[in-house]
Design an enzyme around this catalytic site. Sequence first.
Site, PDB file in Angstrom:
ATOM      1  N   ASP A 175       0.862  -1.190   0.000  1.00  0.00           N
ATOM      2  CA  ASP A 175       0.000   0.000   0.000  1.00  0.00           C
ATOM      3  C   ASP A 175       0.893   1.232   0.000  1.00  0.00           C
ATOM      4  O   ASP A 175       2.074   1.157   0.372  1.00  0.00           O
ATOM      5  CB  ASP A 175      -0.915   0.014   1.230  1.00  0.00           C
ATOM      6  CG  ASP A 175      -1.850   1.233   1.227  1.00  0.00           C
ATOM      7  OD1 ASP A 175      -2.522   1.469   0.202  1.00  0.00           O
ATOM      8  OD2 ASP A 175      -1.894   1.964   2.232  1.00  0.00           O
ATOM      9  N   SER A 176       0.296   2.365  -0.364  1.00  0.00           N
ATOM     10  CA  SER A 176       1.045   3.620  -0.299  1.00  0.00           C
ATOM     11  C   SER A 176       1.473   3.919   1.151  1.00  0.00           C
ATOM     12  O   SER A 176       2.446   4.627   1.360  1.00  0.00           O
ATOM     13  CB  SER A 176       0.183   4.762  -0.817  1.00  0.00           C
ATOM     14  OG  SER A 176      -0.965   4.893  -0.004  1.00  0.00           O
ATOM     15  N   TYR A 212      -0.783   8.714  -2.255  1.00  0.00           N
ATOM     16  CA  TYR A 212      -0.689   8.583  -3.710  1.00  0.00           C
ATOM     17  C   TYR A 212      -1.870   9.260  -4.418  1.00  0.00           C
ATOM     18  O   TYR A 212      -1.829   9.488  -5.614  1.00  0.00           O
ATOM     19  CB  TYR A 212      -0.730   7.105  -4.110  1.00  0.00           C
ATOM     20  CG  TYR A 212       0.570   6.339  -4.007  1.00  0.00           C
ATOM     21  CD1 TYR A 212       1.684   6.836  -3.332  1.00  0.00           C
ATOM     22  CD2 TYR A 212       0.681   5.079  -4.605  1.00  0.00           C
ATOM     23  CE1 TYR A 212       2.861   6.090  -3.252  1.00  0.00           C
ATOM     24  CE2 TYR A 212       1.849   4.344  -4.545  1.00  0.00           C
ATOM     25  CZ  TYR A 212       2.938   4.838  -3.868  1.00  0.00           C
ATOM     26  OH  TYR A 212       4.094   4.102  -3.796  1.00  0.00           O
ATOM     27  N   GLY A 213      -2.953   9.513  -3.655  1.00  0.00           N
ATOM     28  CA  GLY A 213      -4.248   9.881  -4.236  1.00  0.00           C
ATOM     29  C   GLY A 213      -4.248  11.007  -5.248  1.00  0.00           C
ATOM     30  O   GLY A 213      -5.010  10.991  -6.194  1.00  0.00           O
ATOM     31  N   CYS A 234      -4.279  -1.421  -2.248  1.00  0.00           N
ATOM     32  CA  CYS A 234      -4.417   0.022  -2.391  1.00  0.00           C
ATOM     33  C   CYS A 234      -5.263   0.268  -3.641  1.00  0.00           C
ATOM     34  O   CYS A 234      -4.914  -0.217  -4.734  1.00  0.00           O
ATOM     35  CB  CYS A 234      -3.029   0.634  -2.567  1.00  0.00           C
ATOM     36  SG  CYS A 234      -3.034   2.402  -2.925  1.00  0.00           S
ATOM     37  N   ASN A 235      -6.358   0.972  -3.467  1.00  0.00           N
ATOM     38  CA  ASN A 235      -7.247   1.222  -4.614  1.00  0.00           C
ATOM     39  C   ASN A 235      -6.589   2.140  -5.639  1.00  0.00           C
ATOM     40  O   ASN A 235      -6.742   1.952  -6.838  1.00  0.00           O
ATOM     41  CB  ASN A 235      -8.550   1.848  -4.133  1.00  0.00           C
ATOM     42  CG  ASN A 235      -9.413   0.833  -3.423  1.00  0.00           C
ATOM     43  OD1 ASN A 235     -10.212   0.150  -4.045  1.00  0.00           O
ATOM     44  ND2 ASN A 235      -9.241   0.691  -2.118  1.00  0.00           N
ATOM     45  N   THR A 236      -5.868   3.137  -5.148  1.00  0.00           N
ATOM     46  CA  THR A 236      -5.254   4.103  -6.064  1.00  0.00           C
ATOM     47  C   THR A 236      -4.227   3.406  -6.953  1.00  0.00           C
ATOM     48  O   THR A 236      -4.207   3.601  -8.176  1.00  0.00           O
ATOM     49  CB  THR A 236      -4.596   5.243  -5.259  1.00  0.00           C
ATOM     50  OG1 THR A 236      -5.550   5.721  -4.303  1.00  0.00           O
ATOM     51  CG2 THR A 236      -4.180   6.372  -6.157  1.00  0.00           C
ATOM     52  N   GLU A 272      -3.424   9.380   7.666  1.00  0.00           N
ATOM     53  CA  GLU A 272      -1.970   9.128   7.741  1.00  0.00           C
ATOM     54  C   GLU A 272      -1.341   9.933   8.888  1.00  0.00           C
ATOM     55  O   GLU A 272      -0.342   9.531   9.463  1.00  0.00           O
ATOM     56  CB  GLU A 272      -1.289   9.501   6.417  1.00  0.00           C
ATOM     57  CG  GLU A 272      -1.507   8.509   5.288  1.00  0.00           C
ATOM     58  CD  GLU A 272      -0.531   7.323   5.305  1.00  0.00           C
ATOM     59  OE1 GLU A 272       0.667   7.528   5.469  1.00  0.00           O
ATOM     60  OE2 GLU A 272      -1.019   6.182   5.157  1.00  0.00           O
ATOM     61  N   CYS A 286     -11.182   2.837  -0.454  1.00  0.00           N
ATOM     62  CA  CYS A 286      -9.827   3.244  -0.083  1.00  0.00           C
ATOM     63  C   CYS A 286      -9.518   2.455   1.178  1.00  0.00           C
ATOM     64  O   CYS A 286     -10.323   2.446   2.126  1.00  0.00           O
ATOM     65  CB  CYS A 286      -9.765   4.740   0.197  1.00  0.00           C
ATOM     66  SG  CYS A 286      -8.175   5.250   0.900  1.00  0.00           S
ATOM     67  N   THR A 287      -8.377   1.789   1.185  1.00  0.00           N
ATOM     68  CA  THR A 287      -8.104   0.865   2.290  1.00  0.00           C
ATOM     69  C   THR A 287      -7.790   1.594   3.601  1.00  0.00           C
ATOM     70  O   THR A 287      -7.679   0.962   4.645  1.00  0.00           O
ATOM     71  CB  THR A 287      -6.961  -0.092   1.911  1.00  0.00           C
ATOM     72  OG1 THR A 287      -5.822   0.674   1.491  1.00  0.00           O
ATOM     73  CG2 THR A 287      -7.382  -1.010   0.782  1.00  0.00           C
ATOM     74  N   HIS A 288      -7.661   2.915   3.533  1.00  0.00           N
ATOM     75  CA  HIS A 288      -7.510   3.693   4.771  1.00  0.00           C
ATOM     76  C   HIS A 288      -8.854   3.910   5.495  1.00  0.00           C
ATOM     77  O   HIS A 288      -8.882   4.132   6.704  1.00  0.00           O
ATOM     78  CB  HIS A 288      -6.950   5.090   4.475  1.00  0.00           C
ATOM     79  CG  HIS A 288      -5.484   5.130   4.193  1.00  0.00           C
ATOM     80  ND1 HIS A 288      -4.923   4.570   3.078  1.00  0.00           N
ATOM     81  CD2 HIS A 288      -4.456   5.689   4.895  1.00  0.00           C
ATOM     82  CE1 HIS A 288      -3.612   4.787   3.091  1.00  0.00           C
ATOM     83  NE2 HIS A 288      -3.313   5.464   4.183  1.00  0.00           N
TER      84      HIS A 288
END
Length: 276
Positions: free
Chosen positions: A11-12, A43-44, A74-76, A159, A193-195
């Site tokens: 992931d980012s 990364y978005g 990570c979706n992005t 983050e 979004c995995t966040h």
Amino acid sequence: MNKTNSIGVFDSGYGGLTVFKSIIKELPEYNYIYLGDNARAPYGDHSFETVYEYTLECVEWLFAQGCPLVILACNTASAKALRTIQQKVLPIKYPNHRVLGVIRPTAEVIGNYTKSNTIGVMGTRGTVNSNSYPIEIEKFYPQLKVVQQSCPMLVPLIENNEHLTSGADHFIRKYLEELLGNAPDLDCILLACTHYPLLIPKLERLLPKEISLISQGEIVSASLAQYLRNHPEIVDKIGQQGQRLFYTSGDTTVFDTNASLFFEQTVQSKQVHLLR
Ligand code: DGL
């Protein structure tokens, strides 16, 4: 055969840990290496080219650590880099390696979550602008109306561990109002979004009870389990000593503190220096 190989999870930053948590619950026996590119997250808002370059560098690093299979949690990165890596890089440079993302497995099952046939998709600007979700969902559920909401402030807030503050509430309310205004009949919202699973308690408080929230951990881990059942040649290469290693391109002390919020276990990471 080197049976100390691992499954790579990328992931980012921290978000992929929400998926990784579900993966190890479903498939605890395998060895895993998690890599968070925290130094370059989020990364978005990066361009396609930049997300592709960063993601490829991380994937190649995981390959070099002995991961024949890498999950882009990570979706992005899945939206902006996966297809090019699968179609242009793997066949030429790594014909025996595989890279999987989180969008397709989610699109395959999303129709099971809605009765009104209207779903909301909350994601980063990159994921939303790529249109990957409407395109992929259309293939499986052409009758579904997909209403997207880009939420560019949420990953930076998460983050920086600021997502539980009243400052964060302002943005969360704003995004939900916009989304519900555009799709008054939606009955579920995909957290694309995995966040975002870290926001679930807050989102549940702000949303009407009839609207359900879908996060991707269980969807992706069930899909990975199915993939491994269908690909014994990959399983053959992966060690089953239950090892879990964590790497970050950022500061390891900060990573270890924040990662435990996402992973709900103590994490001890090592640093990796990425070049670009
Ligand atoms: N977890 C990533 C995702 O699923 C966050 C992207 C970012 O770094 O902005 O999209």
